[in-house]
Design a protein around this motif. Structure first.
Motif, PDB file in Angstrom:
ATOM      1  N   ALA A 271       0.830  -1.209   0.000  1.00  0.00           N
ATOM      2  CA  ALA A 271       0.000   0.000   0.000  1.00  0.00           C
ATOM      3  C   ALA A 271       0.864   1.258   0.000  1.00  0.00           C
ATOM      4  CB  ALA A 271      -0.929  -0.011   1.213  1.00  0.00           C
ATOM      5  N   LEU A 272       1.954   1.247   0.750  1.00  0.00           N
ATOM      6  CA  LEU A 272       2.851   2.402   0.788  1.00  0.00           C
ATOM      7  C   LEU A 272       3.465   2.664  -0.590  1.00  0.00           C
ATOM      8  CD1 LEU A 272       4.679   1.709   4.178  1.00  0.00           C
ATOM      9  CD2 LEU A 272       3.188   3.670   3.681  1.00  0.00           C
ATOM     10  N   GLY A 273       3.932   1.592  -1.226  1.00  0.00           N
ATOM     11  CA  GLY A 273       4.521   1.749  -2.552  1.00  0.00           C
ATOM     12  C   GLY A 273       3.518   2.257  -3.565  1.00  0.00           C
ATOM     13  N   TYR A 274       2.304   1.710  -3.519  1.00  0.00           N
ATOM     14  CA  TYR A 274       1.256   2.122  -4.454  1.00  0.00           C
ATOM     15  C   TYR A 274       0.875   3.586  -4.249  1.00  0.00           C
ATOM     16  CZ  TYR A 274      -3.198   2.165  -6.947  1.00  0.00           C
ATOM     17  OH  TYR A 274      -4.232   2.473  -7.808  1.00  0.00           O
ATOM     18  N   ALA A 275       0.741   3.993  -2.976  1.00  0.00           N
ATOM     19  CA  ALA A 275       0.305   5.358  -2.681  1.00  0.00           C
ATOM     20  C   ALA A 275       1.312   6.400  -3.152  1.00  0.00           C
ATOM     21  CB  ALA A 275       0.070   5.517  -1.178  1.00  0.00           C
ATOM     22  N   GLN A 279      -1.272   8.514  -9.026  1.00  0.00           N
ATOM     23  CA  GLN A 279      -1.574   9.943  -9.058  1.00  0.00           C
ATOM     24  C   GLN A 279      -3.054  10.199  -9.332  1.00  0.00           C
ATOM     25  OE1 GLN A 279       0.955  12.361 -11.517  1.00  0.00           O
ATOM     26  NE2 GLN A 279       2.572  12.300  -9.973  1.00  0.00           N
ATOM     27  N   GLN A 280      -3.602  11.143  -8.605  1.00  0.00           N
ATOM     28  CA  GLN A 280      -4.952  11.654  -8.827  1.00  0.00           C
ATOM     29  C   GLN A 280      -4.943  13.149  -8.517  1.00  0.00           C
ATOM     30  OE1 GLN A 280      -8.192   9.309  -9.627  1.00  0.00           O
ATOM     31  NE2 GLN A 280      -6.226   9.089 -10.670  1.00  0.00           N
ATOM     32  N   ILE A 285      -1.285  10.120  -4.460  1.00  0.00           N
ATOM     33  CA  ILE A 285      -2.325  10.039  -3.438  1.00  0.00           C
ATOM     34  C   ILE A 285      -1.725  10.000  -2.033  1.00  0.00           C
ATOM     35  CG2 ILE A 285      -3.988   8.954  -4.996  1.00  0.00           C
ATOM     36  CD1 ILE A 285      -3.414   6.268  -3.607  1.00  0.00           C
ATOM     37  N   ALA A 286      -0.420   9.675  -1.929  1.00  0.00           N
ATOM     38  CA  ALA A 286       0.245   9.704  -0.631  1.00  0.00           C
ATOM     39  C   ALA A 286       0.333  11.112  -0.064  1.00  0.00           C
ATOM     40  CB  ALA A 286       1.642   9.101  -0.734  1.00  0.00           C
TER      41      ALA A 286
END
Length: 396
Positions: A271-275, A279-280, A285-286
């Motif tokens: 989840a950390l890597g994905y966030a 991009q949004q 999104i992180a």
């Protein structure tokens, strides 16, 4: 008081850190690449089993005197945690080998220990644990499997259910610790423990259960039909089987906590890597505070579960009087955290998290069992409450 001459508090030793690094490296190379296929194909994690066995991580708890690695309880937890971080199914190999063989280690004769722990250490066969039955789950003392003495043998008849790694295949367990009633008038004090081998006449297996998660770890019924075994395969004295079973669970609930910590950490890592990549609205999104709070809570709870698990492992190694409380607490807390964290990891990935193209949905499905097996979390709360009411709780 100066800290100069004291050991660092709550820190892993260099040896434990080296074990973690070795297992993580092995898992990244030889376990993780196959985890999705193992789940998708509902097949045994053969690659993981071979790699763990080659590195002596398949049953690290076996003492050196019986040919094992001699890992302490914390080192065993580290092995299981790191494997579960990439594949929960594969983590059941070292976990169930400990569960199945620990009764022999705790209560068996020296001959039983040399023979069966030695065989396990050499990779000649895995070990499973046969306690539950179709009508005896949480109420294990209500079991119906019988063992009747016949001269220099015992004859066993009954059905065991939910037996992890049971089956006729090459990688499935060769040895089974079986709890059976030897004196029906005494309820739990009339239960004895035995070692049954897969090759014993009268042993057979049901079809694999169709499960929500841990699909790479086979779960079957074990059928005992007039199974005649030598009397010296009884573990400990007659009537001590239930006590041995409960003592075993005090120790091995800590390994379930380790699985839970591992799968939660794996989900958090992803989840950390994905966030940080997704991009949004023109940014990662992180960068959004709402998501940061979610990730912070996930990290905080994983670390709390880890510390409780390691504290319980220390008590397991020392066999402290408060192990029953800590084993139940670690298993219960860590598994609840694993379910929450893996579910939130799916949320972080949004629609992608809901697909099998990404690993977090598998981790969420796998995490659920940690709240159920080796005693449901409702049972763990009963165990903890009884310990508290009896005044058995450490102040660290």
């Amino acid at each position: 008081m100066s800290n100069a001459d004291s050991a660092p508090l709550f820190a892993l030793t260099e040896e434990h850190r080296a074990i973690r690094e070795a297992v993580r490296s092995l898992c990244e190379a030889k376990v993780a690449p196959y985890a999705a296929d193992v789940d998708e194909q509902v097949r045994y994690p053969e690659e993981a089993a071979a790699a763990l066995q080659a590195a002596d991580f398949h049953a690290p708890h076996v003492p050196e005197e019986y040919g094992g690695a001699g890992a302490d309880a914390l080192a065993t937890v580290l092995v299981i945690e790191e494997v579960a971080r990439v594949d929960m199914s594969a983590s059941l190999i070292p976990a169930v080998n400990k569960l199945g063989s620990l009764p022999v280690q705790l209560g068996g004769s020296e001959e039983l220990k040399k023979h069966y722990l030695g065989a396990l250490a050499r990779g000649e066969g895995g070990f499973s644990y046969c306690l539950s039955e179709p009508d005896a789950g949480s109420d294990a003392a209500a079991m119906k499997t019988r063992a009747v003495r016949d001269g220099e043998h015992w004859v066993l008849d009954g059905v065991k259910r939910w037996i992890t790694n049971a089956g006729p295949g090459k990688w499935e367990s060769d040895y089974y610790t079986v709890m059976a009633v030897t004196d029906p008038e005494k309820r739990s004090r009339g239960i004895s423990a035995f070692v049954v081998e897969k090759s014993d006449a009268g042993v057979s297996f049901g079809a694999p259960e169709k499960k929500l998660g841990i699909k790479g770890s086979p779960t079957r019924e074990v059928y005992l039909d007039n199974v005649r075994i030598p009397a010296d395969r009884m573990i400990g004295a007659e009537g001590t089987g239930f006590e041995t079973a409960m003592r075993t669970l005090d120790h091995t609930r800590v390994t379930i906590a380790a699985q839970a910590v591992g799968v939660a950490q794996g989900a958090l890592d992803y989840a950390l890597g994905y966030a940080q990549e997704r991009q949004q609205f023109g940014k990662n999104i992180a960068d959004f505070q709402g998501l940061q709070f979610l990730l912070a809570d996930m990290g905080m709870k994983v670390e709390a579960a880890r510390q409780l698990t390691y504290a319980a492992a220390g008590r397991s190694e020392r066999n402290d009087p408060d192990l029953t409380f800590f084993g139940a607490a670690a298993k219960c807390f860590a598994s609840d955290v694993a379910m929450e964290v893996t579910t939130n990891a799916v949320q972080v990935l949004g629609g992608y998290g809901f697909t099998r193209d990404y690993p977090v949905e598998r981790m969420m499905r796998d995490a659920k069992i940690t709240q159920i097996y080796e005693g449901t979390n409702q049972v763990q709360r009963i165990v903890m409450a009884r310990q508290l009411l009896a005044g058995v709780q450490s102040q660290v």
